[in-house]
Design a protein around this motif. Structure first.
Motif, mmCIF file in Angstrom:
data_model
loop_
_atom_site.group_PDB
_atom_site.id
_atom_site.type_symbol
_atom_site.label_atom_id
_atom_site.label_comp_id
_atom_site.label_asym_id
_atom_site.label_seq_id
_atom_site.Cartn_x
_atom_site.Cartn_y
_atom_site.Cartn_z
ATOM 1 N N ALA A 37 0.830 -1.207 0.000
ATOM 2 C CA ALA A 37 0.000 0.000 0.000
ATOM 3 C C ALA A 37 0.861 1.253 0.000
ATOM 4 O O ALA A 37 0.557 2.226 -0.699
ATOM 5 N N LEU A 38 1.951 1.245 0.769
ATOM 6 C CA LEU A 38 2.858 2.393 0.804
ATOM 7 C C LEU A 38 3.519 2.609 -0.553
ATOM 8 O O LEU A 38 3.603 3.734 -1.037
ATOM 9 N N GLN A 39 3.980 1.530 -1.190
ATOM 10 C CA GLN A 39 4.607 1.643 -2.511
ATOM 11 C C GLN A 39 3.610 2.141 -3.548
ATOM 12 O O GLN A 39 3.951 2.949 -4.405
ATOM 13 N N ALA A 40 2.375 1.681 -3.473
ATOM 14 C CA ALA A 40 1.345 2.155 -4.392
ATOM 15 C C ALA A 40 1.103 3.651 -4.216
ATOM 16 O O ALA A 40 0.930 4.386 -5.192
ATOM 17 N N ARG A 41 1.121 4.117 -2.973
ATOM 18 C CA ARG A 41 0.921 5.545 -2.718
ATOM 19 C C ARG A 41 2.083 6.365 -3.266
ATOM 20 O O ARG A 41 1.879 7.417 -3.880
ATOM 21 N N VAL A 42 3.314 5.896 -3.064
ATOM 22 C CA VAL A 42 4.493 6.601 -3.590
ATOM 23 C C VAL A 42 4.419 6.662 -5.120
ATOM 24 O O VAL A 42 4.668 7.711 -5.726
ATOM 25 N N ASN A 43 4.076 5.555 -5.752
ATOM 26 C CA ASN A 43 3.962 5.518 -7.213
ATOM 27 C C ASN A 43 2.865 6.447 -7.713
ATOM 28 O O ASN A 43 3.025 7.119 -8.734
ATOM 29 N N GLU A 44 1.750 6.490 -7.009
ATOM 30 C CA GLU A 44 0.650 7.367 -7.408
ATOM 31 C C GLU A 44 1.061 8.837 -7.308
ATOM 32 O O GLU A 44 0.796 9.625 -8.214
ATOM 33 N N GLU A 45 1.720 9.206 -6.203
ATOM 34 C CA GLU A 45 2.157 10.589 -6.040
ATOM 35 C C GLU A 45 3.192 10.968 -7.089
ATOM 36 O O GLU A 45 3.147 12.067 -7.646
ATOM 37 N N ALA A 46 4.127 10.068 -7.389
ATOM 38 C CA ALA A 46 5.137 10.340 -8.409
ATOM 39 C C ALA A 46 4.489 10.461 -9.788
ATOM 40 O O ALA A 46 4.851 11.332 -10.581
ATOM 41 N N GLY A 47 3.522 9.612 -10.060
ATOM 42 C CA GLY A 47 2.807 9.676 -11.336
ATOM 43 C C GLY A 47 2.023 10.963 -11.488
ATOM 44 O O GLY A 47 2.002 11.572 -12.562
ATOM 45 N N MET A 48 1.392 11.413 -10.414
ATOM 46 C CA MET A 48 0.640 12.673 -10.464
ATOM 47 C C MET A 48 1.575 13.858 -10.694
ATOM 48 O O MET A 48 1.261 14.761 -11.478
ATOM 49 N N ALA A 49 2.725 13.861 -10.025
ATOM 50 C CA ALA A 49 3.700 14.939 -10.223
ATOM 51 C C ALA A 49 4.193 14.946 -11.667
ATOM 52 O O ALA A 49 4.324 16.014 -12.285
ATOM 53 N N ALA A 50 4.445 13.769 -12.218
ATOM 54 C CA ALA A 50 4.897 13.675 -13.601
ATOM 55 C C ALA A 50 3.810 14.145 -14.565
ATOM 56 O O ALA A 50 4.100 14.859 -15.529
ATOM 57 N N GLU A 51 2.572 13.771 -14.320
ATOM 58 C CA GLU A 51 1.467 14.198 -15.192
ATOM 59 C C GLU A 51 1.287 15.713 -15.159
ATOM 60 O O GLU A 51 1.045 16.346 -16.190
ATOM 61 N N MET A 52 1.431 16.313 -13.975
ATOM 62 C CA MET A 52 1.317 17.774 -13.882
ATOM 63 C C MET A 52 2.458 18.448 -14.636
ATOM 64 O O MET A 52 2.249 19.444 -15.338
ATOM 65 N N ALA A 53 3.673 17.912 -14.516
ATOM 66 C CA ALA A 53 4.810 18.478 -15.235
ATOM 67 C C ALA A 53 4.613 18.334 -16.742
ATOM 68 O O ALA A 53 4.868 19.279 -17.502
ATOM 69 N N LEU A 54 4.146 17.172 -17.196
ATOM 70 C CA LEU A 54 3.903 16.969 -18.626
ATOM 71 C C LEU A 54 2.829 17.918 -19.152
ATOM 72 O O LEU A 54 2.946 18.431 -20.268
ATOM 73 N N GLU A 55 1.808 18.154 -18.363
ATOM 74 C CA GLU A 55 0.748 19.079 -18.775
ATOM 75 C C GLU A 55 1.297 20.494 -18.921
ATOM 76 O O GLU A 55 1.003 21.192 -19.890
ATOM 77 N N ARG A 56 2.122 20.934 -17.968
ATOM 78 C CA ARG A 56 2.714 22.280 -18.046
ATOM 79 C C ARG A 56 3.654 22.388 -19.241
ATOM 80 O O ARG A 56 3.660 23.392 -19.964
ATOM 81 N N ILE A 57 4.463 21.356 -19.471
ATOM 82 C CA ILE A 57 5.361 21.340 -20.630
ATOM 83 C C ILE A 57 4.548 21.421 -21.911
ATOM 84 O O ILE A 57 4.886 22.173 -22.835
ATOM 85 N N SER A 58 3.466 20.679 -21.964
ATOM 86 C CA SER A 58 2.604 20.688 -23.143
ATOM 87 C C SER A 58 2.018 22.077 -23.396
ATOM 88 O O SER A 58 2.008 22.565 -24.524
ATOM 89 N N VAL A 59 1.528 22.720 -22.341
ATOM 90 C CA VAL A 59 0.960 24.070 -22.473
ATOM 91 C C VAL A 59 2.026 25.050 -22.946
ATOM 92 O O VAL A 59 1.780 25.877 -23.828
ATOM 93 N N GLU A 60 3.226 24.949 -22.367
ATOM 94 C CA GLU A 60 4.320 25.856 -22.741
ATOM 95 C C GLU A 60 4.698 25.689 -24.211
ATOM 96 O O GLU A 60 4.800 26.666 -24.943
ATOM 97 N N LEU A 61 4.945 24.454 -24.627
ATOM 98 C CA LEU A 61 5.465 24.220 -25.969
ATOM 99 C C LEU A 61 4.395 24.293 -27.057
ATOM 100 O O LEU A 61 4.726 24.468 -28.225
ATOM 101 N N ARG A 62 3.146 24.174 -26.687
ATOM 102 C CA ARG A 62 2.070 24.288 -27.666
ATOM 103 C C ARG A 62 2.062 25.678 -28.315
ATOM 104 O O ARG A 62 1.719 25.837 -29.471
ATOM 105 N N ASP A 63 2.466 26.693 -27.525
ATOM 106 C CA ASP A 63 2.467 28.067 -28.019
ATOM 107 C C ASP A 63 3.860 28.537 -28.446
ATOM 108 O O ASP A 63 4.071 29.731 -28.647
ATOM 109 N N ALA A 64 4.827 27.630 -28.576
ATOM 110 C CA ALA A 64 6.188 28.006 -28.955
ATOM 111 C C ALA A 64 6.232 28.497 -30.393
ATOM 112 O O ALA A 64 5.674 27.882 -31.294
ATOM 113 N N LEU A 65 6.913 29.634 -30.586
ATOM 114 C CA LEU A 65 7.019 30.233 -31.916
ATOM 115 C C LEU A 65 8.444 30.292 -32.434
ATOM 116 O O LEU A 65 8.665 30.358 -33.619
ATOM 117 N N GLY A 66 9.420 30.358 -31.581
ATOM 118 C CA GLY A 66 10.807 30.525 -31.988
ATOM 119 C C GLY A 66 11.563 31.241 -30.891
ATOM 120 O O GLY A 66 10.980 31.667 -29.903
#
Length: 169
Positions: A37-66
């Protein structure tokens, strides 16, 4: 002579040993369940942090012009352990930098040239940033591996308003 009712010493020792074995097995199941249960919680928290970072990266680069200046293309440095993407944004002002620092294991965004870097996610073991395609059909890819889970996360973005092929630096 009357026979007395009760348990013999051997019967009592057998019961104590049997209860000890059952308690030991039950304890092992409890501990392994708690660890799972503890390992599942650590994995879930790490996955959520990664998903939030990927979403921010996606928002940033979607509007990249040069990157502006002498080179008007998005600049991708995919060499070495430290990688980065330098760009300007149609939605935000100034030259922006998405960078991975291997020394700290962090992916960060610097909002303007000379600005303060903001950490998107920490605890990254390795990161790759690249582009493919040409002109308006170019794609930017960011991929990283979390140290705590050894899991790889990847996002590929097609910048909306970009018409120039990214440049490798």
């Amino acid at each position: 002579m009357r026979r007395q009712a009760g348990f013999t010493l051997i019967e009592l020792i057998s019961v104590v040993v049997l209860l000890g074995v059952l308690a030991g097995l039950g304890g092992m199941f409890f501990v392994s369940g708690t660890k799972g249960a503890l390992q599942a919680r650590v994995n879930e928290e790490a996955g959520m942090a990664a998903e939030m970072a990927l979403e921010r990266i996606s928002v940033e680069l979607r509007d990249a012009l040069g990157a502006g200046g002498a080179s008007t293309s998005i600049q991708v440095d995919s060499t070495g352990p430290d990688v980065s993407i330098v760009y300007t944004s149609s939605a935000l002002t100034g030259q922006r930098t998405l960078a991975y620092a291997s020394a700290t294991g962090e992916i960060s965004i610097t909002p303007a040239a000379g600005g303060t870097a903001r950490t998107l996610i920490a605890g990254i073991g390795s990161c790759a940033m690249s582009f493919s395609g040409a002109g308006a059909g170019s794609l930017l890819t960011v991929s990283f591996v979390q140290q705590s889970t050894s899991q790889t996360f990847t996002v590929t973005i097609k910048p909306r308003g970009n018409t120039i092929t990214p440049a490798a630096i």
